[in-house]
Design a protein around this motif. Structure first.
Motif, PDB file in Angstrom:
ATOM      1  N   ASN A   1     -19.756   0.826  19.765  1.00  0.00           N
ATOM      2  CA  ASN A   1     -18.877   0.690  18.596  1.00  0.00           C
ATOM      3  C   ASN A   1     -18.743   1.983  17.797  1.00  0.00           C
ATOM      4  N   ARG A   2     -19.539   3.015  18.127  1.00  0.00           N
ATOM      5  CA  ARG A   2     -19.423   4.271  17.386  1.00  0.00           C
ATOM      6  C   ARG A   2     -20.121   5.387  18.159  1.00  0.00           C
TER       7      ARG A   2
ATOM      8  N   VAL B   1     -14.111  -1.926  30.796  1.00  0.00           N
ATOM      9  CA  VAL B   1     -15.240  -1.595  29.943  1.00  0.00           C
ATOM     10  C   VAL B   1     -15.608  -2.765  29.043  1.00  0.00           C
ATOM     11  N   TYR B   2     -16.859  -3.177  29.149  1.00  0.00           N
ATOM     12  CA  TYR B   2     -17.454  -4.077  28.160  1.00  0.00           C
ATOM     13  C   TYR B   2     -18.098  -3.196  27.093  1.00  0.00           C
ATOM     14  N   ALA B   3     -17.540  -3.218  25.895  1.00  0.00           N
ATOM     15  CA  ALA B   3     -18.064  -2.423  24.791  1.00  0.00           C
ATOM     16  C   ALA B   3     -19.086  -3.264  24.038  1.00  0.00           C
ATOM     17  N   ALA B   4     -20.357  -3.018  24.313  1.00  0.00           N
ATOM     18  CA  ALA B   4     -21.428  -3.858  23.791  1.00  0.00           C
ATOM     19  C   ALA B   4     -21.933  -3.337  22.448  1.00  0.00           C
TER      20      ALA B   4
ATOM     21  N   PRO C   1     -20.132  -7.367  17.687  1.00  0.00           N
ATOM     22  CA  PRO C   1     -18.955  -7.033  18.492  1.00  0.00           C
ATOM     23  C   PRO C   1     -17.675  -6.919  17.679  1.00  0.00           C
ATOM     24  N   GLU C   2     -17.656  -7.510  16.495  1.00  0.00           N
ATOM     25  CA  GLU C   2     -16.454  -7.408  15.663  1.00  0.00           C
ATOM     26  C   GLU C   2     -16.227  -5.978  15.176  1.00  0.00           C
TER      27      GLU C   2
ATOM     28  N   GLY D   1      -8.259  -2.004  24.626  1.00  0.00           N
ATOM     29  CA  GLY D   1      -8.479  -2.116  26.055  1.00  0.00           C
ATOM     30  C   GLY D   1      -9.883  -2.499  26.448  1.00  0.00           C
ATOM     31  N   ALA D   2     -10.846  -2.308  25.547  1.00  0.00           N
ATOM     32  CA  ALA D   2     -12.235  -2.664  25.839  1.00  0.00           C
ATOM     33  C   ALA D   2     -12.473  -4.143  25.561  1.00  0.00           C
ATOM     34  N   VAL D   3     -13.459  -4.698  26.238  1.00  0.00           N
ATOM     35  CA  VAL D   3     -13.859  -6.094  26.027  1.00  0.00           C
ATOM     36  C   VAL D   3     -15.108  -6.094  25.147  1.00  0.00           C
ATOM     37  N   PRO D   4     -15.007  -6.522  23.888  1.00  0.00           N
ATOM     38  CA  PRO D   4     -16.195  -6.555  23.030  1.00  0.00           C
ATOM     39  C   PRO D   4     -17.245  -7.516  23.598  1.00  0.00           C
TER      40      PRO D   4
END
Length: 228
Positions: free
Chosen positions: A14-15, A32-35, A39-40, A46-49
């Motif tokens: 997220n950062r 990409v799963y952005a973990a 997650p908000e 385009g990323a999947v939180p």
């Protein structure tokens, strides 16, 4: 490893460096799963939180179940509390070890079967020049990163027969929130570090040294420490 059409899970996406890694993976054609713990807070188109707290076993199990198509794991999430080992708060030392060592280990253990089922893949552990350089004021961080370096080497040997490569990214100060107090001229652009990391994964490098400081310290490991 070919990054185009890979499926990546990036912790702490997220950062900072994690966001740059996730963004550049997307640009290279990866899913990409952005973990993140929250997650908000992921705002990357385009990323999947993906909810993932590296210190929570149930969160890790759930994330591995959701991201069951993963072929690349990037262990990027971490903290720094600037705590010395002897005079510092022991709870802070434990918190750094839980996040920076046991966290990546637990996530790797959870995702190794996923990567194997998907035909093999890669793990990238984001470490630090402080894996090798251990200033007293950052003793807890350095100890955790040194332990994570040892874990990376052992995991590399253990996972190789399962078709999984394990790489380490080492870097000094980056222009991120963690190094906000450091003068700008001492910091590396995290976008450039992310680019080097992804090139290293593609090339199959076991260790990726992202700046001159890190390369110098690595070359100096055989030197005798100065006497007190």
């Amino acid at each position: 490893m070919e990054l185009k059409d890979s499926v990546a899970v990036v912790t702490g996406a997220n950062r900072g460096l994690g966001r740059h890694l996730a963004e550049q993976l997307l640009q290279r054609g990866a899913k990409v799963y952005a973990a993140a713990r929250r997650p908000e807070t992921v705002d990357l188109p385009g990323a999947v939180p993906l909810q993932l707290d590296v210190t929570d076993a149930e969160s890790i199990r759930s994330a591995a179940g959701i991201a069951s198509d993963a072929t690349l794991l990037v262990n990027n999430a971490g903290i720094s509390t600037s705590t010395p080992l002897i005079a510092g708060d022991l709870d802070a030392v434990s918190r750094e070890m839980e996040t920076n060592f046991f966290g990546p280990l637990a996530v790797t253990r959870a995702f190794a079967p996923v990567l194997e089922r998907n035909g093999g893949g890669s793990v990238l552990n984001v470490l630090s020049v402080l894996s090798w350089l251990h200033p007293a004021g950052l003793g807890s961080y350095a100890a955790a990163k040194a332990a994570a370096w040892a874990m990376t080497g052992a995991a590399r040997e253990e996972l190789a027969p399962r078709g999984i490569t394990v790489s380490a990214l080492h870097v000094a100060y980056m222009d991120t929130d963690m190094a906000a107090a450091v003068p700008a001229e001492q910091k590396t652009d995290p976008a450039e570090v992310a680019a080097q990391a992804l090139l290293g994964i593609e090339a199959g490098l076991t260790e990726i040294l992202a700046d001159d400081t890190t390369r110098y310290v690595k070359q100096s490991l055989a030197a005798t420490p100065n006497a007190a």
